[in-house]
Design a protein around this motif. Structure first.
Motif, PDB file in Angstrom:
ATOM      1  N   PRO A 238       0.801  -1.228   0.000  1.00 27.26           N
ATOM      2  CA  PRO A 238       0.000   0.000   0.000  1.00 27.26           C
ATOM      3  C   PRO A 238       0.828   1.270   0.000  1.00 27.26           C
ATOM      4  CG  PRO A 238      -0.856  -1.592   1.580  1.00 27.26           C
ATOM      5  CD  PRO A 238       0.459  -2.134   1.084  1.00 27.26           C
ATOM      6  N   ILE A 239       1.934   1.287   0.743  1.00 23.15           N
ATOM      7  CA  ILE A 239       2.746   2.502   0.797  1.00 23.15           C
ATOM      8  C   ILE A 239       3.344   2.801  -0.570  1.00 23.15           C
ATOM      9  CG2 ILE A 239       4.785   3.545   1.843  1.00 23.15           C
ATOM     10  CD1 ILE A 239       4.223   2.003   4.351  1.00 23.15           C
ATOM     11  N   THR A 240       3.827   1.765  -1.242  1.00 18.59           N
ATOM     12  CA  THR A 240       4.403   1.963  -2.569  1.00 18.59           C
ATOM     13  C   THR A 240       3.353   2.474  -3.548  1.00 18.59           C
ATOM     14  OG1 THR A 240       5.938   0.157  -2.102  1.00 18.59           O
ATOM     15  CG2 THR A 240       5.713   0.846  -4.402  1.00 18.59           C
ATOM     16  N   ILE A 246       0.946   9.537  -6.000  1.00 22.51           N
ATOM     17  CA  ILE A 246       1.240  10.943  -5.723  1.00 22.51           C
ATOM     18  C   ILE A 246       2.286  11.477  -6.691  1.00 22.51           C
ATOM     19  CG2 ILE A 246       2.214  12.515  -4.003  1.00 22.51           C
ATOM     20  CD1 ILE A 246       0.942  10.749  -1.852  1.00 22.51           C
ATOM     21  N   ALA A 247       3.333  10.682  -6.964  1.00 25.46           N
ATOM     22  CA  ALA A 247       4.368  11.127  -7.896  1.00 25.46           C
ATOM     23  C   ALA A 247       3.805  11.330  -9.298  1.00 25.46           C
ATOM     24  CB  ALA A 247       5.514  10.106  -7.912  1.00 25.46           C
ATOM     25  N   MET A 248       2.934  10.448  -9.770  1.00 24.47           N
ATOM     26  CA  MET A 248       2.329  10.587 -11.089  1.00 24.47           C
ATOM     27  C   MET A 248       1.438  11.822 -11.163  1.00 24.47           C
ATOM     28  SD  MET A 248       3.558   8.206 -12.957  1.00 24.47           S
ATOM     29  CE  MET A 248       2.430   8.304 -14.337  1.00 24.47           C
ATOM     30  N   LEU A 249       0.684  12.108 -10.105  1.00 24.06           N
ATOM     31  CA  LEU A 249      -0.159  13.299 -10.106  1.00 24.06           C
ATOM     32  C   LEU A 249       0.671  14.575 -10.153  1.00 24.06           C
ATOM     33  CD1 LEU A 249      -2.902  12.265  -7.486  1.00 24.06           C
ATOM     34  CD2 LEU A 249      -3.140  12.417  -9.980  1.00 24.06           C
ATOM     35  N   ALA A 253       0.532  17.265 -13.180  1.00 29.82           N
ATOM     36  CA  ALA A 253       0.223  18.673 -12.923  1.00 29.82           C
ATOM     37  C   ALA A 253       1.316  19.586 -13.465  1.00 29.82           C
ATOM     38  CB  ALA A 253       0.035  18.893 -11.422  1.00 29.82           C
ATOM     39  N   GLY A 254       2.572  19.193 -13.291  1.00 31.13           N
ATOM     40  CA  GLY A 254       3.670  20.001 -13.848  1.00 31.13           C
ATOM     41  C   GLY A 254       3.646  20.057 -15.370  1.00 31.13           C
ATOM     42  N   LEU A 255       3.328  18.946 -16.021  1.00 31.63           N
ATOM     43  CA  LEU A 255       3.263  18.928 -17.482  1.00 31.63           C
ATOM     44  C   LEU A 255       2.129  19.809 -17.981  1.00 31.63           C
ATOM     45  CD1 LEU A 255       4.330  17.726 -20.116  1.00 31.63           C
ATOM     46  CD2 LEU A 255       2.774  15.795 -19.796  1.00 31.63           C
ATOM     47  N   CYS A 256       0.975  19.781 -17.330  1.00 29.69           N
ATOM     48  CA  CYS A 256      -0.143  20.638 -17.736  1.00 29.69           C
ATOM     49  C   CYS A 256       0.206  22.115 -17.571  1.00 29.69           C
ATOM     50  CB  CYS A 256      -1.382  20.294 -16.911  1.00 29.69           C
ATOM     51  SG  CYS A 256      -2.050  18.650 -17.264  1.00 29.69           S
TER      52      CYS A 256
END
Length: 324
Positions: A238-240, A246-249, A253-256
């Protein structure tokens, strides 16, 4: 048939009454004597508070007025002392104490019957001894504190046990509770390692503490753990999974933001590299001019970068020489 005269009967009744009066008189003297010695009442409601092999003697404080603090003392005897006419044992931490309890956990070290007494003291006045009989095997056992963790395909069961008790641990597949695997933990053992469990299966654990006499506590509530195995893919943890999401989000967000705020000319400046130029110190400002002269010419002209030209007498010494 023997006839007894009335005077003889009266004499016998008189002697009986005399003996009874004498006994009552002696009893009164004895009671008066003991009341002078034991001027304080005994502590009341003396009981043993024994929970998980921790034995604390408790009593109710005296209600009689005393000009100073009432002090209490405790003593005890076991089967060995009584059978050998041994002395009473006085625990050092429970002599002339102001509080109304005494911890005898480490003093009652065997499964024998103990006589335990307590008395009160107010200055020079003492109460009589009063107490009870106790055996530590009569203690009340509660379910132990249990912690279950997983390391690969191995379960680690940690149990906080009372003194001189063992633990009975049951492990079973969640869908097959009627066939548990029973393990025992000794007095000194604190952690139990359960190996050889099947991967991709949920196992449950519960435990209880047991005295050497056979007395046991209730079982703990079952704790169930899913066995992923030593080679299980990281995304099953679950932690992974949470960190990956979170990293993908954040990356999305940075790419957008970059697509919305990046203008053509500014993006071109980022991605198109500027043409490299040599430093000015490495660039020739004027070319070198070399003239081929013959012996018939009187002058030689040599032009170099930033040097100008030399003529006439300055170059007369160059006659008869040729430069290529």
């Amino acid at each position: 048939m023997i006839n007894i005269s009335p005077p003889l009967v009266l004499d016998m009744n008189f002697k009986v009454m005399t003996v009874r009066i004498r006994n009552l008189f002696l009893m009164g003297i004895l009671l008066d004597f003991t009341s002078d010695i034991w001027m304080l009442p005994v502590p009341s409601r003396v009981f043993m508070d024994s929970l998980n092999m921790r034995h604390v003697l408790r009593w109710t404080p005296l209600k009689d007025s005393c000009n100073t603090t009432v002090l209490y003392s405790v003593q005890y005897q076991g089967d060995f002392e009584r059978s050998n006419n041994g002395p009473w044992l006085n625990p050092p931490e429970c002599q002339q104490i102001p509080h109304t309890h005494c911890d005898l956990t480490f003093d009652l070290a065997s499964n024998s019957d103990y006589i335990i007494q307590v008395r009160a003291q107010c200055r020079s006045q003492l109460s009589a001894w009063t107490g009870l009989q106790f055996n530590r095997k009569d203690t009340t056992l509660l379910p132990p504190e249990m912690k279950v963790t997983m390391t690969g395909d191995v379960l680690q069961v940690s149990i906080n046990k009372p003194l001189t008790t063992t633990a009975r641990v049951m492990v079973w597949r969640k869908e097959d509770e009627l066939k548990p695997d029973v393990r025992l933990m000794s007095d000194e053992q604190e952690v139990l390692h359960v190996q050889g469990l099947q991967e991709e299966v949920e196992y449950c654990v519960k435990a209880q503490v047991v005295l050497h006499t056979g007395k046991s506590s209730e079982f703990t509530a079952p704790r169930c753990v899913f066995i992923t195995g030593p080679c299980a893919p990281p995304w099953k943890k679950p932690i992974t999974v949470a960190v990956t999401v979170i990293a993908m989000l954040v990356l999305l967000a940075g790419l957008c933001w970059f697509i919305v705020h990046c203008r053509p000319h500014s993006c071109a400046a980022i991605f198109i590299k500027k043409q490299l130029q040599l430093p000015s110190s490495l660039v020739w400002m004027n070319p070198i001019q070399v003239h081929v002269i013959t012996p018939s010419e009187d002058t030689v002209t040599v032009s170099m970068l930033g040097t100008g030209s030399r003529t006439g007498s300055e170059t007369s010494g160059l006659q008869g020489r040729s430069y290529v």
